[in-house]
Design an enzyme around this catalytic site. Structure first.
Site, PDB file in Angstrom:
ATOM      1  N   LEU A 138       0.820  -1.224   0.000  1.00 50.75           N
ATOM      2  CA  LEU A 138       0.000   0.000   0.000  1.00 50.75           C
ATOM      3  C   LEU A 138       0.845   1.262   0.000  1.00 50.75           C
ATOM      4  O   LEU A 138       1.914   1.319   0.608  1.00 50.75           O
ATOM      5  CB  LEU A 138      -0.917  -0.006   1.226  1.00 50.75           C
ATOM      6  N   GLU A 180       0.221   5.910  -0.623  1.00 51.66           N
ATOM      7  CA  GLU A 180      -0.760   6.979  -0.379  1.00 51.66           C
ATOM      8  C   GLU A 180      -1.941   6.935  -1.363  1.00 51.66           C
ATOM      9  O   GLU A 180      -3.020   7.410  -1.034  1.00 51.66           O
ATOM     10  CB  GLU A 180      -0.075   8.350  -0.455  1.00 51.66           C
ATOM     11  N   GLY A 181      -1.715   6.409  -2.567  1.00 47.59           N
ATOM     12  CA  GLY A 181      -2.825   6.281  -3.523  1.00 47.59           C
ATOM     13  C   GLY A 181      -3.911   5.373  -2.949  1.00 47.59           C
ATOM     14  O   GLY A 181      -5.101   5.731  -2.928  1.00 47.59           O
ATOM     15  N   HIS A 182      -3.502   4.197  -2.456  1.00 45.50           N
ATOM     16  CA  HIS A 182      -4.466   3.286  -1.833  1.00 45.50           C
ATOM     17  C   HIS A 182      -5.123   3.951  -0.624  1.00 45.50           C
ATOM     18  O   HIS A 182      -6.335   3.838  -0.416  1.00 45.50           O
ATOM     19  CB  HIS A 182      -3.762   2.016  -1.344  1.00 45.50           C
ATOM     20  N   LYS A 224      -6.306   6.383 -11.541  1.00 44.23           N
ATOM     21  CA  LYS A 224      -5.016   5.968 -12.110  1.00 44.23           C
ATOM     22  C   LYS A 224      -5.201   4.824 -13.114  1.00 44.23           C
ATOM     23  O   LYS A 224      -4.567   4.791 -14.149  1.00 44.23           O
ATOM     24  CB  LYS A 224      -4.122   5.534 -10.951  1.00 44.23           C
ATOM     25  N   GLN A 281      -9.495   0.260 -16.299  1.00 42.97           N
ATOM     26  CA  GLN A 281     -10.088  -0.661 -15.322  1.00 42.97           C
ATOM     27  C   GLN A 281     -11.415  -0.094 -14.804  1.00 42.97           C
ATOM     28  O   GLN A 281     -12.414  -0.806 -14.664  1.00 42.97           O
ATOM     29  CB  GLN A 281      -9.107  -0.868 -14.169  1.00 42.97           C
ATOM     30  N   MET A 331       1.739   7.458  -8.162  1.00 41.19           N
ATOM     31  CA  MET A 331       2.130   6.399  -7.218  1.00 41.19           C
ATOM     32  C   MET A 331       1.657   5.040  -7.731  1.00 41.19           C
ATOM     33  O   MET A 331       0.571   4.924  -8.292  1.00 41.19           O
ATOM     34  CB  MET A 331       1.525   6.672  -5.846  1.00 41.19           C
TER      35      MET A 331
HETATM   36  P1  AMP Z   1      -3.658  -2.054  -6.978  1.00 39.79           P
HETATM   37  O1  AMP Z   1      -3.238  -2.435  -5.601  1.00 39.79           O
HETATM   38  O2  AMP Z   1      -2.545  -1.551  -7.836  1.00 39.79           O
HETATM   39  O3  AMP Z   1      -4.519  -3.110  -7.644  1.00 39.79           O
HETATM   40  O4  AMP Z   1      -4.611  -0.786  -6.813  1.00 39.79           O
HETATM   41  C1  AMP Z   1      -5.735  -0.853  -5.984  1.00 39.79           C
HETATM   42  C2  AMP Z   1      -6.553   0.402  -6.199  1.00 39.79           C
HETATM   43  O5  AMP Z   1      -5.771   1.545  -5.877  1.00 39.79           O
HETATM   44  C3  AMP Z   1      -7.023   0.568  -7.654  1.00 39.79           C
HETATM   45  O6  AMP Z   1      -8.355   1.043  -7.663  1.00 39.79           O
HETATM   46  C4  AMP Z   1      -6.068   1.601  -8.179  1.00 39.79           C
HETATM   47  O7  AMP Z   1      -6.604   2.369  -9.237  1.00 39.79           O
HETATM   48  C5  AMP Z   1      -5.839   2.463  -6.943  1.00 39.79           C
HETATM   49  N1  AMP Z   1      -4.595   3.215  -7.069  1.00 39.79           N
HETATM   50  C6  AMP Z   1      -3.361   2.730  -7.345  1.00 39.79           C
HETATM   51  N2  AMP Z   1      -2.466   3.732  -7.451  1.00 39.79           N
HETATM   52  C7  AMP Z   1      -3.154   4.874  -7.254  1.00 39.79           C
HETATM   53  C8  AMP Z   1      -2.795   6.251  -7.251  1.00 39.79           C
HETATM   54  N3  AMP Z   1      -1.552   6.672  -7.480  1.00 39.79           N
HETATM   55  N4  AMP Z   1      -3.763   7.172  -7.002  1.00 39.79           N
HETATM   56  C9  AMP Z   1      -5.040   6.763  -6.785  1.00 39.79           C
HETATM   57  N5  AMP Z   1      -5.440   5.483  -6.769  1.00 39.79           N
HETATM   58  C10 AMP Z   1      -4.516   4.554  -7.008  1.00 39.79           C
END
Ligand code: AMP
Length: 299
Positions: free
Chosen positions: A36, A38-40, A156, A160, A191
């Site tokens: 995880l 900051e985006g998550h 991001k 999807q 991120m």
């Molecule tokens: P992931 O763990 O990469 O599958 O991402 C899980 C969720 O976090 C997905 O909905 C992604 O779009 C979101 N996410 C990943 N990176 C970012 C980011 N930099 N800013 C906002 N949301 C993000």
């Protein structure tokens, strides 16, 4: 603050989510693959703000990885993730092992798939055959297991988001899909858990994605509406970073993911590129409608 409940089995998690929904009403889900950042956490905060109870899932979903992709080396750091989520006040964490989601009794083969035909082979789906089939299948499994009222996804992963919105609409899932803005590093890099793969030189080169999008934004704000010209401008930026291999740079409708020739509506500008062996994506949304209105209105 009550301690976060951590579950690895479907029945326990289903029961806890049922209880949360019964006593606290609105349940929000944040699906993730962990590692995880900051985006998550921004999704978690959005879920906390809009829901009474939040469940986060951490599952590195094998069915969305291609045979030559990074499934085995994808970063896994569950203890650290737990601490971060606990600090955010998350009530429930669902972190199942692979066999819980894809039991071996099925000969380890999922035979029922959810496929959003027509969207799943566009953008990332074109470069990663089968990727969106894995995504929509795991997200619909999570929706059935956890029954959230709302689910939070990052802008991001714009393609999807389009695929999931269409799945929810076509299959009548009673789930509100909430999109959250892209969270960036101070220098502008979006991120991503995959940024951890980048060495120092690659980390600098990776900024070319954001630079190409910013150039497109500037030209759009200066009045350019031709997608071909904007794409050409972006590709010029990439030619200054020959070590980075462009996968796609596209200007598309954010719902259908079909290319648009002229920007007159809300339009998604999406890029994917390989920095070394690491595939990174980024995007920006241009609003052709309000830009036109601003140009039309008297100063
Ligand atoms: P992931 O763990 O990469 O599958 O991402 C899980 C969720 O976090 C997905 O909905 C992604 O779009 C979101 N996410 C990943 N990176 C970012 C980011 N930099 N800013 C906002 N949301 C993000």
């Amino acid at each position: 603050m009550p301690r976060m409940k951590i579950f690895s089995t479907i029945p326990e998690t289903r029961a806890a989510c049922g209880e949360a929904r019964a006593s606290r009403k609105r349940l929000g889900l944040v699906p993730t693959m962990g590692a995880l950042h900051e985006g998550h956490l921004s999704l978690v905060r959005a879920a906390k703000a809009r829901c009474d109870s939040v469940v986060v899932s951490i599952f590195v979903n094998p069915t969305q990885f291609g045979p030559t992709e990074d499934l085995s080396k994808y970063p896994r750091q569950l203890d650290r993730d737990c601490r971060l989520l606990e600090k955010e006040g998350v009530e429930i964490l669902f972190a199942p092992p692979v066999e819980e989601i894809y039991p071996k009794s099925n000969s380890n083969t999922q035979i029922t798939w959810i496929v959003v035909e027509g969207l799943s082979e566009k953008l990332d789906g074109r470069s990663r055959p089968g990727h969106f089939r894995g995504v929509t299948t795991i997200v619909s499994k999570l929706f059935h297991i956890l029954e959230p009222d709302a689910a939070f996804f990052g802008q991001k992963d714009a393609a999807q988001l389009a695929v999931i919105r269409r799945m929810v609409q076509d299959l009548n899932f009673p789930v509100e899909i909430v999109a959250c803005p892209i969270v960036r590093e101070p220098d502008g890099l979006a991120m991503s858990s995959r940024n951890a793969y980048l060495n120092r030189e690659e980390r600098v080169r990776a900024l070319v994605l954001q630079r190409s999008l910013e150039k497109v934004r500037r030209q759009f704000l200066a009045g350019e509406r031709s997608s071909a010209k904007l794409i050409a401008a972006a590709k010029e930026v990439f030619s200054s970073e020959p070590e980075v291999r462009l996968d796609y740079f596209e200007v598309v409708d954010p719902d259908t993911l079909d290319p648009v020739a002229q920007i007159s509506q809300k339009t998604l500008v999406a890029v994917a590129a390989y920095v070394g062996a690491t595939r990174l994506i980024d995007n920006l949304v241009l609003d052709g409608v309000s830009a036109q209105r601003q140009m039309d209105s008297p100063r």
